[in-house]
Design an enzyme around this catalytic site. Structure first.
Site, PDB file in Angstrom:
ATOM      1  N   ALA A 188       0.874  -1.182   0.000  1.00  0.00           N
ATOM      2  CA  ALA A 188       0.000   0.000   0.000  1.00  0.00           C
ATOM      3  C   ALA A 188       0.915   1.238   0.000  1.00  0.00           C
ATOM      4  O   ALA A 188       0.806   2.125   0.856  1.00  0.00           O
ATOM      5  CB  ALA A 188      -0.958  -0.004   1.181  1.00  0.00           C
ATOM      6  N   HIS A 212       2.956   4.597  -0.480  1.00  0.00           N
ATOM      7  CA  HIS A 212       2.601   6.016  -0.602  1.00  0.00           C
ATOM      8  C   HIS A 212       3.894   6.812  -0.759  1.00  0.00           C
ATOM      9  O   HIS A 212       4.999   6.231  -0.775  1.00  0.00           O
ATOM     10  CB  HIS A 212       1.774   6.478   0.597  1.00  0.00           C
ATOM     11  CG  HIS A 212       2.387   6.118   1.926  1.00  0.00           C
ATOM     12  ND1 HIS A 212       3.543   6.692   2.390  1.00  0.00           N
ATOM     13  CD2 HIS A 212       2.012   5.224   2.871  1.00  0.00           C
ATOM     14  CE1 HIS A 212       3.834   6.192   3.567  1.00  0.00           C
ATOM     15  NE2 HIS A 212       2.943   5.280   3.885  1.00  0.00           N
ATOM     16  N   GLU A 213       3.739   8.137  -0.845  1.00  0.00           N
ATOM     17  CA  GLU A 213       4.925   8.986  -1.090  1.00  0.00           C
ATOM     18  C   GLU A 213       6.015   8.825  -0.034  1.00  0.00           C
ATOM     19  O   GLU A 213       7.185   9.037  -0.311  1.00  0.00           O
ATOM     20  CB  GLU A 213       4.502  10.452  -1.134  1.00  0.00           C
ATOM     21  CG  GLU A 213       4.004  10.897  -2.483  1.00  0.00           C
ATOM     22  CD  GLU A 213       3.609  12.359  -2.439  1.00  0.00           C
ATOM     23  OE1 GLU A 213       4.491  13.198  -2.198  1.00  0.00           O
ATOM     24  OE2 GLU A 213       2.412  12.637  -2.603  1.00  0.00           O
ATOM     25  N   HIS A 223       6.887   5.991   1.459  1.00  0.00           N
ATOM     26  CA  HIS A 223       7.713   4.847   1.027  1.00  0.00           C
ATOM     27  C   HIS A 223       8.588   5.238  -0.164  1.00  0.00           C
ATOM     28  O   HIS A 223       9.762   4.882  -0.232  1.00  0.00           O
ATOM     29  CB  HIS A 223       6.828   3.684   0.554  1.00  0.00           C
ATOM     30  CG  HIS A 223       5.988   3.045   1.604  1.00  0.00           C
ATOM     31  ND1 HIS A 223       4.614   3.106   1.602  1.00  0.00           N
ATOM     32  CD2 HIS A 223       6.327   2.310   2.693  1.00  0.00           C
ATOM     33  CE1 HIS A 223       4.141   2.427   2.621  1.00  0.00           C
ATOM     34  NE2 HIS A 223       5.154   1.940   3.311  1.00  0.00           N
ATOM     35  N   LYS A 277       8.174   7.709  11.155  1.00  0.00           N
ATOM     36  CA  LYS A 277       6.794   7.668  11.689  1.00  0.00           C
ATOM     37  C   LYS A 277       6.701   6.550  12.729  1.00  0.00           C
ATOM     38  O   LYS A 277       6.077   6.694  13.760  1.00  0.00           O
ATOM     39  CB  LYS A 277       5.761   7.451  10.586  1.00  0.00           C
ATOM     40  CG  LYS A 277       4.351   7.505  11.154  1.00  0.00           C
ATOM     41  CD  LYS A 277       3.293   7.385  10.112  1.00  0.00           C
ATOM     42  CE  LYS A 277       3.120   5.977   9.629  1.00  0.00           C
ATOM     43  NZ  LYS A 277       2.588   5.047  10.669  1.00  0.00           N
ATOM     44  N   GLN A 300       9.844   1.586  16.280  1.00  0.00           N
ATOM     45  CA  GLN A 300      10.299   0.467  15.428  1.00  0.00           C
ATOM     46  C   GLN A 300      11.727   0.714  14.935  1.00  0.00           C
ATOM     47  O   GLN A 300      12.562  -0.182  14.924  1.00  0.00           O
ATOM     48  CB  GLN A 300       9.346   0.326  14.242  1.00  0.00           C
ATOM     49  CG  GLN A 300       9.855  -0.609  13.162  1.00  0.00           C
ATOM     50  CD  GLN A 300       8.833  -0.846  12.068  1.00  0.00           C
ATOM     51  OE1 GLN A 300       7.914  -1.627  12.245  1.00  0.00           O
ATOM     52  NE2 GLN A 300       8.967  -0.192  10.928  1.00  0.00           N
ATOM     53  N   MET A 324       1.834  10.386   6.573  1.00  0.00           N
ATOM     54  CA  MET A 324       1.434   9.404   5.564  1.00  0.00           C
ATOM     55  C   MET A 324       1.526   7.998   6.139  1.00  0.00           C
ATOM     56  O   MET A 324       2.493   7.662   6.835  1.00  0.00           O
ATOM     57  CB  MET A 324       2.319   9.526   4.339  1.00  0.00           C
ATOM     58  CG  MET A 324       1.938  10.728   3.534  1.00  0.00           C
ATOM     59  SD  MET A 324       2.669  10.677   1.913  1.00  0.00           S
ATOM     60  CE  MET A 324       2.163  12.285   1.345  1.00  0.00           C
ATOM     61  N   SER A 341      -0.099   3.764   5.275  1.00  0.00           N
ATOM     62  CA  SER A 341      -0.935   2.902   4.421  1.00  0.00           C
ATOM     63  C   SER A 341      -2.361   2.861   4.966  1.00  0.00           C
ATOM     64  O   SER A 341      -3.321   2.714   4.218  1.00  0.00           O
ATOM     65  CB  SER A 341      -0.360   1.494   4.389  1.00  0.00           C
ATOM     66  OG  SER A 341       0.973   1.563   3.935  1.00  0.00           O
TER      67      SER A 341
END
Ligand code: PAF
Length: 281
Positions: A31, A33-34, A36, A150, A154, A185, A187
């Site tokens: 999924a 997005h910008e 990634h 983000k 992690q 942003m 997914s």
């Protein structure tokens, strides 16, 4: 762009490349997005070839409904990746290719990093992340791997993972990419209604307000302010707000000039869980 669905053929292809090429790696759950794409572009700039994995990892979900509804958009992802300039290799496996007979996790001791925030609220999540990232690292054997800030917790845990597993991989953290309204942003944003998408900006706006007030306001007052902001919002439900030490991720009760702090929020729009964070000093 070449797509591999089986680790054996990917390992074979990479064994030739490894002799001469610097390999960058961007693990994803698809999924795309910008955010990634920005990681992949950075990886392409800094390496000879880039492996992108697309795999929705079942062992990092503590909620089966969330796993079932996680967006799966492989065809769109591949079209996006095809537009990139540079050598991209895609690894798009089935669960059985990575977990073989047993969908189980390795239990890690991340030295307290996994006991905070996401670890407290998503039982077993970081053992699932550690298990899959370790498997992927051992297949791809990259020189450098890229992760978005983000998921700041992690990112810290992956840095710890490479030292626990003794893997010679440099881990690079990349800044958060935001929608025009400030929402980080993700997914999961694909599942938001237009109204939820609009209201979810409370997460970014509150983090910004906390950052602005950080030097002049106590942590207790900032905690109260954030709780109040979310109470006033009819759509968004706060799961947690924490000001934490950036290194240890431990909750900060009071400020210490020598330490770096970050604010973290997890909140729900209906059943969709969103997270975000911001450096404070
Ligand atoms: O951040 C993600 O998308 C996932 O947690 C990761 C690192 C790909 C592991 O499944």
């Amino acid at each position: 762009m070449v797509i591999y669905t089986q680790k054996e053929t990917l390992i074979q292809a990479l064994s030739f490349a490894k002799k001469k090429d610097k390999i960058g790696f961007v693990p994803t759950m698809g999924a795309l997005h910008e955010g990634h794409i920005s990681l992949i572009k950075k990886a392409l700039e800094e390496n000879d070839l880039v492996v992108v994995s697309i795999f929705v990892n079942p062992t990092q979900f503590d909620n089966s409904a969330d796993l079932k509804k996680y967006p799966r958009t492989a065809d769109d992802d591949i079209s996006l990746l095809k537009k990139l300039k540079g050598e991209v290799i895609v690894y798009l496996p089935e669960v059985s290719d990575l977990y073989e007979d047993s969908v189980s996790v390795k239990n890690y001791n991340f030295g307290g990093l996994a006991n905070e925030m996401e670890g407290k609220h998503r039982s077993g999540h970081f053992d699932g992340v550690g298990t899959i990232v370790n498997k992927l690292f051992r297949i791809v054997k990259p020189n450098v791997a890229y992760f978005g800030e983000k998921d700041f917790q992690q990112l810290q845990i992956v840095k710890k993972l490479v030292s626990i597993e003794n893997l010679p991989i440099k881990i690079v953290g990349c800044p958060i990419f935001r929608e025009l309204n400030g929402l980080a942003m993700s997914s999961r944003n694909k599942r938001l209604t237009a109204k939820q998408f609009e209201e979810a900006t409370i997460i970014y706006k509150t983090l910004k307000e906390v950052k602005e007030k950080f030097s002049s306001t106590s942590i207790a007052d900032l905690n109260a302010l954030v709780a109040e902001r979310f109470l006033q919002n009819p759509i968004m439900n706060l799961e947690y707000f924490e000001i934490a030490n950036e290194k240890t991720l431990k909750t900060a009760k009071r400020k210490n000039k020598a330490s770096k702090y970050r604010a973290f929020i997890a909140a729900f729009a209906g059943e969709i869980r969103l997270i975000d964070n911001m450096p404070l000093n």
